[in-house]
Design an enzyme around this catalytic site. Structure first.
Site, short mmCIF file in Angstrom:
data_model
loop_
_atom_site.label_atom_id
_atom_site.label_comp_id
_atom_site.label_asym_id
_atom_site.label_seq_id
_atom_site.Cartn_x
_atom_site.Cartn_y
_atom_site.Cartn_z
N ASN A 146 -4.89 -2.15 -4.27
CA ASN A 146 -4.75 -2.78 -5.60
C ASN A 146 -4.09 -4.16 -5.54
O ASN A 146 -4.53 -5.09 -6.21
CB ASN A 146 -4.01 -1.85 -6.57
N CYS A 278 0.77 -0.61 -10.24
CA CYS A 278 1.65 0.55 -10.39
C CYS A 278 2.59 0.38 -11.58
O CYS A 278 2.90 1.35 -12.27
CB CYS A 278 2.42 0.82 -9.11
#
Ligand code: NDP
Length: 476
Positions: A146, A278
């Site tokens: 990510n 996150c």
């Protein structure tokens, strides 16, 4: 592109390969070797061989190499960012931010190298003690897809400055920028073997790294299930661990907040990196007095978002990184719709049309009146879907914010210092932002509570996580 062991590009002709594809178009960008447990063993040997020489170098010398690498990254930032967009999907603007963020981290740790470390403890008649920190040895770092550049920096900066050597396993979807950054570190003066990169699958290369007895610490960022597996495997040799396992960050907007600023905060907090962050805003709690106005403004902003190829000049949001990620989001939104767990106000499905047909695009989605037991609240939604709930007061907001198995970050939007203080004291996360969300500068420790993980990255705290104390007791 090939893996790097002992400062060289290596791969054997009979190796299998992993294809790296552009998530916006499905096109092949490059391929990397699907490494084996043998490659991991070779890399650990190289790192172990380089350890003694590396730890003997002064901290300032190690810091200078990080500094030179940061300079080179800044010079090459446009090409690195373009490669990151190609393999990961994010808009070029965000990719440039991420590459600069990586350089900031290396510079931060280079700066720490000029600070005296260690302590003396005067024990009166018993004597005196001298406490130093020493590196752990070979460390294994496992990187997700990510934010592969930033997260590599969070691990490499403190680990190298503390005097460790490294074996890195990039995510299979995004190994290319990690390999380039490794080459830049070598060119900046890292001795051969100090930093090695083994590409390949998590099940083979990742597990071999975690199990290898020569690896003293594992630093992992990724999902909870993998984190638990790594913890189990690492326990066999009682390895040090840093686990960053994601979050379900609440954002609380009180009735005294600057609404326009908070709307922009929610927009960026949720849709940056297509929601695959996150610390993204994953649950939005609005005070009931401002909820209608807030939702209307947010709806207008989301509806105007430009979704497309990250290389496009006007793209606000790119595709999800893989078909798996997109399918997981489709499944969660379908469940919300089918079970009546919320009202889908904007988006709610994949984007249609020629520009979208080969990529993993999902519409930025706003869901209101979300039930507290919806999968959008209980699970980590790693994509562009924002569930909104209203709360009557701060007590209800704090209670709801804490109803999660995660505890990474949270934000409160208010002008009231008492509200700030209560949220800071009572919301159980590793970081609390006020009138802001998402920002994680290298200077401050970052990491979660509960199932968000173990340990902290960033700040001088991360140096502690890549070293251990050693005490000399002087009984005069
Ligand atoms: P994973 O945890 O599977 O992947 C992260 C890294 O771990 C990758 O390098 C992966 O390799 C590696 N890995 C996978 N399995 C093992 C294993 N058994 N042993 C050692 N290493 C392993 O995450 P996913 O890609 O499956 O992402 C799924 C979900 O995880 C997301 O939807 C999100 O919820 C969460 N996530 C959270 C992140 C965060 O920043 N906290 C980052 C990424 C994901 P490979 O790529 O080869 O599989």
């Amino acid at each position: 592109m090939e893996m790097r062991i002992g400062g060289k590009d290596v791969s054997s002709p009979d190796e299998a390969w992993i294809e790296v594809k552009n998530p916006a178009t499905g096109e092949l960008i490059d391929r990397v070797p699907a490494g084996s447990a043998g490659d991991v063993a070779e890399a650990v040997d190289a790192a172990a061989g380089a350890f003694t020489g590396w730890r003997k170098r002064g901290m300032r010398e190690r810091g200078m190499i990080l500094f030179h690498a940061a300079e080179k990254v800044r010079v090459g930032q446009k090409d690195l960012a373009r490669l990151l967009t190609l393999e990961q999907g994010k808009p070029l603007r965000e990719a440039i931010d991420e590459v600069r963020g990586y350089a900031n981290i290396l510079e931060y740790y280079a700066g720490l190298s000029a600070q005296p470390a260690g302590e003396t403890v005067h024990l009166g008649p018993a004597g005196d003690a001298l406490v130093i920190r020493e590196p752990l040895g070979v460390c294994g770092t496992i990187i997700p897809w990510n934010m592969p550049v930033l997260i590599m920096g969070w691990k490499v900066g403190p680990a190298l400055l503390a005097g460790n050597t490294l074996v890195i396993k990039p995510a299979s979807a995004t190994p290319l920028t990690n390999l380039h950054l490794a080459r830049i570190l070598d060119e900046a003066g890292l001795p051969p073997g100090v930093l090695n990169v083994v590409t390949g699958s998590g099940g083979v290369v990742g597990e071999a790294l975690v199990k290898h007895p020569g690896v003293k610490k594992i630093s992992f960022t990724g999902n909870c299930i993998t984190g638990r597996r790594i913890r189990e495997l690492a326990s066999a040799h009682v390895k040090d661990l840093t686990l960053e396992l994601g979050g379900s960050d609440p954002m609380i907007v009180m009735d005294d907040a600057d609404i326009s600023k908070a709307v922009e905060g929610a927009l960026r907090g949720r849709f940056y990196n297509a929601g695959q962050t996150c610390t993204a805003v994953k649950r939005l709690y609005l005070h009931e007095k401002i909820a209608d106005e807030f939702v209307q403004k947010l709806k207008t902003r989301i509806s105007a978002m430009n979704v497309g190829n990250g290389l496009g000049p006007k793209t606000d949001m790119g595709p999800l990184n893989s078909a798996d990620q997109r399918d997981r989001i489709i499944q969660m939104v379908d469940q919300t719709r089918d079970h009546g767990e919320g009202t889908i106000l904007v988006g709610g499905g994949i984007l249609r049309g020629k520009a979208y047909e080969s990529g993993y695009f999902f519409h930025p989605t706003l869901v209101t009146d979300v039930a507290p037991d919806s999968c959008l609240v209980l699970e980590e939604v790693f994509g562009p879907v924002l569930p909104v709930m209203t709360v009557p007061d701060l007590d209800a907001a704090i209670t709801a914010a804490n109803q999660s198995r995660y505890g990474l970050g949270a934000s409160v939007w208010t002008k009231d210092l008492r509200t700030t203080k209560r949220v800071f004291n009572e919301v159980q996360t590793g970081i609390i932002w006020v009138n802001r969300h998402l920002t994680v500068p290298p200077e401050v420790p970052f990491g979660g509570n509960r199932e968000s993980g173990i340990g902290r990255e960033n700040g001088y705290h991360a140096l502690d996580q890549y070293s251990r104390t050693k005490t000399l007791f002087l009984g005069w």
